[in-house]
Design an enzyme around this catalytic site. Structure first.
Site, mmCIF file in Angstrom:
data_model
loop_
_atom_site.group_PDB
_atom_site.id
_atom_site.type_symbol
_atom_site.label_atom_id
_atom_site.label_comp_id
_atom_site.label_asym_id
_atom_site.label_seq_id
_atom_site.Cartn_x
_atom_site.Cartn_y
_atom_site.Cartn_z
ATOM 1 N N GLU A 245 34.669 -10.487 28.097
ATOM 2 C CA GLU A 245 33.252 -10.580 27.722
ATOM 3 C C GLU A 245 32.331 -9.856 28.693
ATOM 4 O OE1 GLU A 245 29.819 -13.714 26.279
ATOM 5 O OE2 GLU A 245 31.435 -14.484 27.545
ATOM 6 N N GLU B 62 26.122 -19.034 20.005
ATOM 7 C CA GLU B 62 25.999 -19.384 21.417
ATOM 8 C C GLU B 62 24.527 -19.317 21.827
ATOM 9 O OE1 GLU B 62 28.310 -18.649 25.627
ATOM 10 O OE2 GLU B 62 27.548 -16.905 24.550
#
Length: 257
Positions: free
Chosen positions: A140, A237
């Site tokens: 990520e 998120e």
């Protein structure tokens, strides 16, 4: 019109009124969701969560390798690979979810070439563990607004690393919010490389709240994902500003294409 994307609730930040994460899984299921994700696992009720998953039929899309260790600092490589190995073992009862790896911070005095080579070596070792266990690792990229000296803050660099490691068990997590903070052109950085992306997360700009609360064009985001061939889940998120039922309704509406 294409089928709507499946959405995955980040129960780290959502359904907080339900209590512990096992209860949040049940609350997410009651809200009509099938997928969820969270961050670090060592401080979470893993056994209770496994029971909740079994009872509800919910599935975890992702969680983070814990503890977080650098992929660019050779002094932390052994600890980083150990963290991957231990996370794989501890979360197998959660259905072998995808495991998120962050890069760690830049090492002072280290060249770009050395940073890249060290990252590839660490990720290759981690991918060996993932391949043996049948688990997917997600690399990520983050952003410099939250983490001023983070190494991996570029989608292009992240994809370059995934390509260099060349493992079927290492893919990229593309976070729309992190990418937007870094001023990236989503279509440009993902063009021709979406096959290397295994999960997408979303939040609106600038405050990381639900889609529709900020400045991003969500019709354009979903159209771009479709045009580039993304067919996976979308992780919510974000920090909700609305009661979760309303927040989910708004997110579904914004992410419909």
């Amino acid at each position: 019109m294409s089928a709507a994307y499946q959405i995955s609730s980040c129960i780290e930040w959502q359904f907080a009124e339900a209590g512990e994460l096992d209860a949040r899984l049940r609350a997410a299921k009651a809200a009509g969701l099938e997928l969820a994700e969270f961050h670090l696992w060592r401080d979470k009720p893993v056994d209770a969560m496994a029971q909740a998953l079994a009872e509800t039929g919910m599935r975890l899309t992702s969680l983070c390798v814990d503890p977080r260790r650098s992929i660019v600092d050779p002094a932390e490589r052994e600890e980083m690979v150990t963290a991957v190995r231990e996370t794989i073992a501890a979360t197998a009862i959660l259905g072998k979810p995808n495991l998120i790896v962050a890069s760690g911070f830049r090492v002072e005095g280290m060249s770009e070439e050395e940073h890249f080579a060290n990252a590839v070596a660490a990720l290759r070792a981690a991918a060996d563990e993932a391949e043996a266990a049948g688990v997917m690792l997600l690399l990520e990229p983050l952003n410099t607004q939250l983490f001023a000296t983070m190494y991996l803050v570029s989608t292009t660099l992240g994809l370059d690393l995934v390509e260099a490691v060349n493992s079927p068990n290492l893919r990229l997590l593309y976070d729309v919010w992190h990418s937007a903070v870094m001023g990236e052109d989503m279509a440009q950085v993902l063009k021709g490389r979406m096959h290397l992306v295994a999960h997408v997360q979303v939040a609106d700009m600038p405050d990381r709240n639900e889609p529709g609360t900020g400045s991003l064009d969500w019709a354009d985001v979903t159209r771009t994902l479709r045009d580039l061939g993304y067919a996976g889940a979308i992780g919510l998120e974000y920090f909700p500003t609305l009661p979760m039922e309303q927040s989910l309704e708004q997110s579904r509406r914004m992410l419909a294409d």
